[in-house]
Design a protein around this motif. Structure first.
Motif, short mmCIF file in Angstrom:
data_model
loop_
_atom_site.label_atom_id
_atom_site.label_comp_id
_atom_site.label_asym_id
_atom_site.label_seq_id
_atom_site.Cartn_x
_atom_site.Cartn_y
_atom_site.Cartn_z
N LEU A 12 -28.22 1.80 7.36
CA LEU A 12 -28.24 0.97 8.55
C LEU A 12 -29.18 1.48 9.63
CD1 LEU A 12 -24.45 0.18 8.91
CD2 LEU A 12 -26.24 -1.22 7.89
N GLY A 13 -29.81 2.61 9.42
CA GLY A 13 -30.71 3.11 10.45
C GLY A 13 -29.93 3.74 11.60
N ARG A 14 -30.51 3.70 12.78
CA ARG A 14 -29.90 4.35 13.94
C ARG A 14 -28.90 3.41 14.59
NH1 ARG A 14 -35.24 7.18 16.75
NH2 ARG A 14 -35.73 8.56 14.99
N ARG A 15 -27.65 3.60 14.29
CA ARG A 15 -26.58 2.82 14.88
C ARG A 15 -25.53 3.78 15.41
NH1 ARG A 15 -26.19 -2.26 12.76
NH2 ARG A 15 -24.70 -2.61 14.45
N SER A 16 -24.71 3.35 16.37
CA SER A 16 -23.66 4.22 16.90
C SER A 16 -22.61 4.45 15.82
CB SER A 16 -23.00 3.56 18.11
OG SER A 16 -22.24 2.45 17.72
N SER A 17 -21.95 5.60 15.86
CA SER A 17 -20.92 5.92 14.87
C SER A 17 -19.80 4.89 14.89
CB SER A 17 -20.36 7.32 15.14
OG SER A 17 -21.37 8.30 15.02
N ARG A 18 -19.40 4.47 16.09
CA ARG A 18 -18.32 3.50 16.21
C ARG A 18 -18.70 2.18 15.54
NH1 ARG A 18 -15.67 2.80 22.00
NH2 ARG A 18 -15.23 4.97 21.46
N ALA A 19 -19.96 1.74 15.77
CA ALA A 19 -20.42 0.48 15.16
C ALA A 19 -20.47 0.61 13.64
CB ALA A 19 -21.79 0.10 15.71
N LEU A 20 -20.93 1.77 13.17
CA LEU A 20 -21.03 1.98 11.73
C LEU A 20 -19.65 1.95 11.08
CD1 LEU A 20 -23.69 4.83 11.51
CD2 LEU A 20 -23.99 2.41 10.98
N VAL A 21 -18.68 2.61 11.70
CA VAL A 21 -17.33 2.64 11.14
C VAL A 21 -16.73 1.24 11.11
CG1 VAL A 21 -14.97 3.44 11.53
CG2 VAL A 21 -16.89 5.04 11.73
N ALA A 22 -16.93 0.49 12.20
CA ALA A 22 -16.38 -0.87 12.27
C ALA A 22 -16.97 -1.75 11.18
CB ALA A 22 -16.65 -1.47 13.65
N GLU A 23 -18.29 -1.67 11.02
CA GLU A 23 -18.93 -2.52 10.01
C GLU A 23 -18.55 -2.07 8.61
OE1 GLU A 23 -23.06 -3.00 10.60
OE2 GLU A 23 -22.85 -3.93 12.57
N THR A 24 -18.39 -0.73 8.41
CA THR A 24 -17.98 -0.23 7.10
C THR A 24 -16.59 -0.73 6.75
OG1 THR A 24 -19.32 1.75 7.40
CG2 THR A 24 -17.65 1.82 5.68
N ASP A 25 -15.66 -0.63 7.69
CA ASP A 25 -14.30 -1.11 7.44
C ASP A 25 -14.29 -2.59 7.13
OD1 ASP A 25 -13.35 1.41 7.89
OD2 ASP A 25 -12.70 1.02 9.95
N SER A 198 -18.83 -14.68 2.49
CA SER A 198 -18.35 -13.32 2.23
C SER A 198 -19.47 -12.30 2.27
CB SER A 198 -17.65 -13.27 0.86
OG SER A 198 -18.59 -13.42 -0.20
N TRP A 199 -20.70 -12.72 2.00
CA TRP A 199 -21.83 -11.78 1.99
C TRP A 199 -22.38 -11.50 3.38
CZ3 TRP A 199 -24.63 -15.09 -2.25
CH2 TRP A 199 -24.02 -14.88 -3.50
N LEU A 200 -22.17 -12.39 4.33
CA LEU A 200 -22.79 -12.27 5.64
C LEU A 200 -21.95 -11.44 6.60
CD1 LEU A 200 -24.04 -15.94 6.22
CD2 LEU A 200 -25.49 -13.90 6.26
N LEU A 201 -22.65 -10.74 7.48
CA LEU A 201 -21.99 -10.12 8.62
C LEU A 201 -21.42 -11.20 9.54
CD1 LEU A 201 -24.62 -7.35 9.44
CD2 LEU A 201 -22.24 -6.94 8.81
N PRO A 202 -20.47 -10.86 10.41
CA PRO A 202 -19.95 -11.85 11.35
C PRO A 202 -21.08 -12.49 12.16
CG PRO A 202 -18.59 -9.88 11.37
CD PRO A 202 -19.78 -9.55 10.51
N THR A 203 -20.97 -13.78 12.32
CA THR A 203 -21.96 -14.63 13.02
C THR A 203 -23.31 -14.66 12.31
OG1 THR A 203 -22.83 -12.97 14.58
CG2 THR A 203 -20.82 -14.17 15.23
#
Length: 352
Positions: A12-25, A198-203
């Motif tokens: 994902l490149g340079r993203r905040s840890s919180r954002a990465l965890v949220a998207e991973t979950d 199901s494949w897309l990120l939210p929005t």
């Protein structure tokens, strides 16, 4: 039931840890879904090989350097090549793919959109799927950085991670086969929209382009006169009368449509805008819809001119009979577009 767990936050490149965890979950939750069992996967591999690998040897003489086999988006002074690039850019922007990490191109053909996404629109990783081995091999041989081409049916696609955007240009015509029953078509389109959801990120967005029947439906599109099609609107007045000439014209139109279905586009069927909207209901919000028949007319006219100019060479590649079938289909498509029987539909869907 298989699980897709190969995606990793380092992609994902340079993203905040919180954002990465949220998207991973979020992604782990999505990929644990149960896949629906189905024996139907749209147009068969045999039909795809005929349309894109066998006939494709001739089409490549007529499409231009970008090898784009779909209708362009035209403005005054355009060439076919510039109209095709404008179309690719339109879908990239409509899907909000510009600068995205991961984008999926369903029915990627010879890879022109993949290359454009990475080179011009700064997409980090563009994934294309096609059922044509010839198209996939050609695209891979270009060694475009950031482009991945998979030879597979969309039904079997297992992404390595979520997509920011999905683009499907004149692919959905293959998804329902040649069934004449509206409910069956909608159910098959629905399955595609469910997968995209199901494949897309939210929005996330899906930008789609299709050959589509007049809003009245396939049978009415074939049998009514151009004047009746233009005057009755989507639902019609219910008082159309078919004289002998109209009936004869309708029979001719059905015959030409069957010829194209058997000889050029086996196992394909055109949707209507209403069918696509209904199939996406509850999953996506339609944020843009447009009908651009003039774009189809201008594109097919150029294709037909180039096909006629390359007829002799085409006969050497695929045989005179196959070239004649293509020319007949393109003349019919040009007439149908001019008469308002079918159109070029462009729709943008946003994930709910």
């Amino acid at each position: 039931m298989g699980e897709v767990l190969t995606w990793h936050p380092v992609h994902l490149g340079r993203r905040s840890s919180r954002a990465l965890v949220a998207e991973t979950d979020w992604w782990v939750t999505i990929v644990h879904r149960a896949k629906k069992a189905s024996s139907y996967k749209g147009t068969s591999s045999k039909a795809i090989l005929h349309q894109y690998d066998f006939l494709g040897d001739f089409y490549r003489l007529t499409l231009g350097p970008e090898l784009v086999y779909s209708y362009g988006m035209w403005e005054e002074g355009d060439t076919l090549e510039s109209a095709q690039l404008r179309k690719l850019d339109h879908h990239a922007e409509a899907a909000r793919a510009v600068g995205a990490r991961r984008v999926l191109d369903v029915g990627c053909g010879w890879g022109s959109l993949l290359h454009r996404l990475v080179e011009t629109h700064h997409v980090k990783h563009a994934v294309g799927i096609t059922m044509s081995p010839g198209q996939a091999a050609w695209a891979r041989d270009q060694h475009w950085p950031g482009c991945e081409v998979r030879t597979e049916n969309w039904f079997d696609h297992e992404p390595d991670g979520p997509y920011d955007a999905i683009i499907a240009i004149e692919a959905i015509e293959h998804f329902a086969g040649n069934t004449m029953w509206r409910a069956k078509r909608i159910a098959r389109y629905r399955e595609f929209f469910e997968r995209c959801h199901s494949w897309l990120l939210p929005t996330g967005r899906l930008s789609l382009q299709a050959n589509a029947w007049n809003d009245r439906g396939w049978l009415t599109s074939l049998v009514l006169s151009p004047e009746q099609l233009a005057s009755t609107g989507e639902r019609g007045s219910g008082s159309e009368h078919l004289g002998l000439r109209a009936i004869q014209g309708g029979v001719k139109n059905v015959r030409e449509g069957l010829h194209a279905s058997r000889k050029v586009f086996p196992e394909c069927f055109l949707p209507t805008r209403a069918e696509l909207t209904e199939a996406a209901g509850g999953l996506f919000r339609v944020v843009e819809t447009r009908s651009d028949p003039a774009d189809g007319v201008r594109t097919v006219r150029i294709w037909l001119e180039r096909a006629e100019a390359n007829r002799a060479r085409g006969a050497e590649l695929i045989g005179e009979g196959a070239v004649s079938d293509i020319l007949r289909e393109q003349r019919t498509a040009l007439r149908f577009l001019r008469e308002g029987r079918f159109t070029v539909v462009r729709m943008v869907f946003e994930k709910r």
